[in-house]
Design an enzyme around this catalytic site. Structure first.
Site, mmCIF file in Angstrom:
data_model
loop_
_atom_site.group_PDB
_atom_site.id
_atom_site.type_symbol
_atom_site.label_atom_id
_atom_site.label_comp_id
_atom_site.label_asym_id
_atom_site.label_seq_id
_atom_site.Cartn_x
_atom_site.Cartn_y
_atom_site.Cartn_z
ATOM 1 N N GLY A 187 0.840 -1.203 0.000
ATOM 2 C CA GLY A 187 0.000 0.000 0.000
ATOM 3 C C GLY A 187 0.864 1.238 0.000
ATOM 4 N N GLU A 208 2.812 -8.565 -0.999
ATOM 5 C CA GLU A 208 1.429 -8.067 -0.944
ATOM 6 C C GLU A 208 0.469 -9.243 -1.019
ATOM 7 O OE1 GLU A 208 -0.476 -5.134 -0.624
ATOM 8 O OE2 GLU A 208 -2.136 -6.516 -0.965
ATOM 9 N N GLY A 276 -1.794 -1.406 6.919
ATOM 10 C CA GLY A 276 -2.944 -0.567 7.224
ATOM 11 C C GLY A 276 -2.854 0.022 8.621
ATOM 12 N N HIS A 449 2.101 25.890 -22.796
ATOM 13 C CA HIS A 449 3.004 24.948 -23.451
ATOM 14 C C HIS A 449 4.431 25.392 -23.221
ATOM 15 C CE1 HIS A 449 4.560 22.150 -26.417
ATOM 16 N NE2 HIS A 449 5.296 23.158 -26.888
HETATM 17 P P1 NAI Z 1 -2.677 0.646 3.083
HETATM 18 O O1 NAI Z 1 -4.077 0.350 3.420
HETATM 19 O O2 NAI Z 1 -2.363 1.764 2.158
HETATM 20 O O3 NAI Z 1 -1.997 -0.637 2.457
HETATM 21 C C1 NAI Z 1 -1.926 -1.847 3.144
HETATM 22 C C2 NAI Z 1 -1.607 -2.920 2.146
HETATM 23 O O4 NAI Z 1 -1.284 -4.090 2.862
HETATM 24 C C3 NAI Z 1 -2.757 -3.251 1.226
HETATM 25 O O5 NAI Z 1 -2.293 -3.313 -0.085
HETATM 26 C C4 NAI Z 1 -3.234 -4.600 1.745
HETATM 27 O O6 NAI Z 1 -3.808 -5.399 0.738
HETATM 28 C C5 NAI Z 1 -1.941 -5.183 2.253
HETATM 29 N N1 NAI Z 1 -2.094 -6.211 3.281
HETATM 30 C C6 NAI Z 1 -2.997 -6.262 4.280
HETATM 31 N N2 NAI Z 1 -2.773 -7.361 5.051
HETATM 32 C C7 NAI Z 1 -1.687 -7.990 4.527
HETATM 33 C C8 NAI Z 1 -0.962 -9.152 4.874
HETATM 34 N N3 NAI Z 1 -1.307 -9.885 5.927
HETATM 35 N N4 NAI Z 1 0.099 -9.503 4.107
HETATM 36 C C9 NAI Z 1 0.460 -8.756 3.037
HETATM 37 N N5 NAI Z 1 -0.201 -7.636 2.661
HETATM 38 C C10 NAI Z 1 -1.256 -7.259 3.404
HETATM 39 O O7 NAI Z 1 -1.941 0.826 4.492
HETATM 40 P P2 NAI Z 1 -0.533 1.426 4.866
HETATM 41 O O8 NAI Z 1 0.385 1.431 3.727
HETATM 42 O O9 NAI Z 1 -0.149 0.746 6.126
HETATM 43 O O10 NAI Z 1 -0.892 2.921 5.198
HETATM 44 C C11 NAI Z 1 -1.890 3.210 6.185
HETATM 45 C C12 NAI Z 1 -2.588 4.469 5.826
HETATM 46 O O11 NAI Z 1 -1.768 5.594 6.105
HETATM 47 C C13 NAI Z 1 -2.926 4.610 4.360
HETATM 48 O O12 NAI Z 1 -4.089 3.903 4.025
HETATM 49 C C14 NAI Z 1 -3.135 6.073 4.237
HETATM 50 O O13 NAI Z 1 -4.415 6.385 4.676
HETATM 51 C C15 NAI Z 1 -2.112 6.631 5.213
HETATM 52 N N6 NAI Z 1 -0.918 7.050 4.482
HETATM 53 C C16 NAI Z 1 -1.049 8.001 3.512
HETATM 54 C C17 NAI Z 1 0.026 8.407 2.788
HETATM 55 C C18 NAI Z 1 -0.171 9.394 1.720
HETATM 56 O O14 NAI Z 1 -1.225 10.010 1.664
HETATM 57 N N7 NAI Z 1 0.799 9.603 0.835
HETATM 58 C C19 NAI Z 1 1.369 7.891 3.029
HETATM 59 C C20 NAI Z 1 1.393 6.856 4.042
HETATM 60 C C21 NAI Z 1 0.286 6.500 4.749
#
Ligand code: NAI
Ligand code: FAD
Length: 470
Positions: A187, A208, A276, A449
């Site tokens: 993610g 993933e 997540g 442009h």
């Molecule tokens: P995420 O929800 O973006 O991604 C988590 C990923 O882990 C998903 O692809 C999911 O399918 C995968 N996953 C879940 N369980 C798993 C497992 N057991 N084994 C392998 N893969 C698994 O969550 P993430 O990256 O932890 O970020 C959390 C939140 O923080 C984001 O959803 C976002 O809201 C926020 N965030 C936002 C950012 C931005 O706006 N640029 C940057 C970093 C975080």
């Protein structure tokens, strides 16, 4: 004394709500438990361990990668750059510290009282503050706002130890570049921090669970991002279920079942678990006070952000919607205005989402898949950056702009950009959507442009099959 408003949690939801409420004449106190050297650290996850430190690292590591890999193509010949990780981290910490003290100044300027300690909701209008030295005090308020944010999700197969198996809290501050880093979760955090450490020299493998990275994106967008990051050296194991983890010498070995059903192992000095985040709903007296959660374990609120307890409101990562700083801020402002009797409106469908990889990934509104699933007939326009003059000049040719429209009305339903400055370019699509605009509106707007933004115009033209340069 009785405050008009007491806010628990000084992240972008809480502190912005405090500022707006103070601007509107309310007498506000904010309770924050994060502290260092006896002083509260305001700014929440975003400033302390989230958006800001991760972007500082992304910017520094991008410069390092540019110097090492890309300058030569521009005819700039330098010795191979050498990394001073300590200095890079110190810079990141200074950026964070400056912004954190900036929030303290804003609180002072707006006459918001900062209370240092853990806030505990005692019921309507009553909050206890438990200071680090054990002292306990109580404050009274006409209204209480819960803004305690979120925490990383843990998975039983990968117990965190804070050193080798870690969350983003530690992965923004590794003391050395790991030779090999296993990132569990493809993610936003996985790709951003995976990019940082890959650029600084780590061999990064992203594991993933789902068959694609960035599950909130259309498959073509995710595939493009994966293709580009693979060129940058990241490896991906998709459709892979992690089952356990063990230490072998200096390494951690992550055990998993691959997409083909076979057992597979990933070895790294460190493992980043980024699967997540969950609302920080424990430890603040919510259950005893009767604050209800919904089926997604987020705090349940009505359209006015009111929880199941009268006069107690919740915003930001605690409630439904994307866990994003700008979403929390919008809600903080809207709540303060609602409490002051105004009628603010937030369209939760139009909250942009950006992944700050290189190139960036920026999305807003519906994906093509979501629109089709909702039974809508759509038309889609796509335009690749390789056909954009400015992108060619800059050597930034990866990615594309995608615009999704309603086939009958041409109204823009969503947009996705993988490419240079995607975060900024997305603004045009978002603004068009806020005004209920069409792809024709974008296509008929004169764009300078040569700019990357011409790719947005071309994608709008492509909706009607009339892109000029592709
Ligand atoms: P995420 O929800 O973006 O991604 C988590 C990923 O882990 C998903 O692809 C999911 O399918 C995968 N996953 C879940 N369980 C798993 C497992 N057991 N084994 C392998 N893969 C698994 O969550 P993430 O990256 O932890 O970020 C959390 C939140 O923080 C984001 O959803 C976002 O809201 C926020 N965030 C936002 C950012 C931005 O706006 N640029 C940057 C970093 C975080
Ligand atoms: P938070 O920022 O989590 O703030 C909550 C505050 O409440 C914290 O300071 C906490 O200490 C305090 N608190 C908790 N419980 C109590 C209590 N009982 N008493 C007193 N205080 C308490 N979002 C983006 O939009 N863009 C990004 O680039 C981005 N990058 C990110 C990178 C990383 C690595 C991470 C982890 C997150 C990132 N996010 C990003 C998400 C963003 O940080 C959150 O969505 C945002 O901070 C949520 O704001 P909030 O005010 O709801 O909560």
């Amino acid at each position: 004394m009785t405050y008009d408003l007491v806010i628990i949690g000084a992240g972008p939801g809480g502190y912005v709500c405090a500022i707006r409420a103070a601007q509107l004449g309310m007498n506000v106190a904010i309770v924050e438990q994060r502290a260092a050297a006896g002083k509260p650290r305001l700014g929440g996850t975003c400033l302390n361990v989230g958006c800001i430190p991760s972007k500082a690292l992304l910017d520094s590591s991008e410069r390092f990668a540019d110097a090492g890999r890309h300058f030569a193509a521009h005819g700039i010949v330098i010795e191979a750059p050498r990394l001073d990780l300590g200095k890079l981290m110190k810079r990141k910490d200074q950026v964070v510290d400056q912004l954190v003290s900036g929030i303290a100044m804003l609180m002072k300027k707006n006459k918001v009282t900062v209370l240092s300690g853990r806030g505990e909701l005692l019921g309507s209008g009553r909050v206890a503050v438990l200071a680090a030295d054990g002292a306990r005090s109580e404050v009274a308020a006409r209204q209480v706002v819960l803004a305690m944010g979120s925490l990383p999700v843990e998975i039983p197969a990968l117990p965190l130890d804070g050193e080798r198996v870690v969350t983003s809290d530690q992965a923004i501050a590794f003391p050395a570049v790991p030779k090999r880093l296993v990132v569990v979760g493809g993610g936003v955090i996985g790709l951003e921090l995976g990019s940082v450490w890959a650029r600084l020299g780590a061999e990064v493998t992203v594991v993933e669970f789902l068959p694609q990275i960035l599950p909130f994106c259309d498959a073509d967008v995710a595939a493009e991002v994966q293709k580009v990051l693979t060129k940058q050296g990241l490896r991906f194991a998709l459709g892979t279920k992690v089952t356990g983890c063990e230490r072998r010498g200096d390494d951690m070995v992550v055990k998993a079942v691959g997409a083909d059903g076979a057992a597979v192992e990933f070895t790294g000095e460190r493992v980043l678990v980024a699967v997540g985040r969950k609302p920080c709903a424990g430890g603040a007296g919510l259950e005893a006070a009767g604050v209800a959660l919904n089926e997604r374990r987020r705090i349940q609120v009505d359209a006015r952000f009111q929880t199941s307890v009268a006069g107690v409101y919740a915003i930001g990562d605690l409630i439904d919607g994307p866990m994003l700083a700008h979403k929390a801020e919008e809600e903080g402002v809207a709540l303060a205005e609602l409490l002051a009797g105004q009628k603010p409106v937030i369209d939760h469908h139009l909250i942009p989402n950006v992944v700050y990889t290189h190139p960036e990934v920026a999305t807003v509104g519906l994906t093509e898949a979501e629109a089709k699933k909702a039974g809508r007939a759509v038309k889609v326009g796509r335009f690749p950056f390789i056909a954009n003059g400015r992108a060619k000049a800059a050597g930034e040719v990866d990615g594309f702009v995608k615009i999704i429209t309603d086939a009958a009305t041409d109204r823009v339903l969503g947009g996705a950009i993988v490419g240079p400055r995607a975060s900024d370019l997305l603004g045009e699509i978002t603004t068009t959507m806020v005004y209920g605009g069409s792809s024709e509106d974008i296509a008929r707007t004169c764009h300078s442009h040569p700019t990357f933004s011409e790719a947005v115009k071309e994608a709008a033209l492509a909706v009607d099959g009339r892109a000029l340069h592709a």
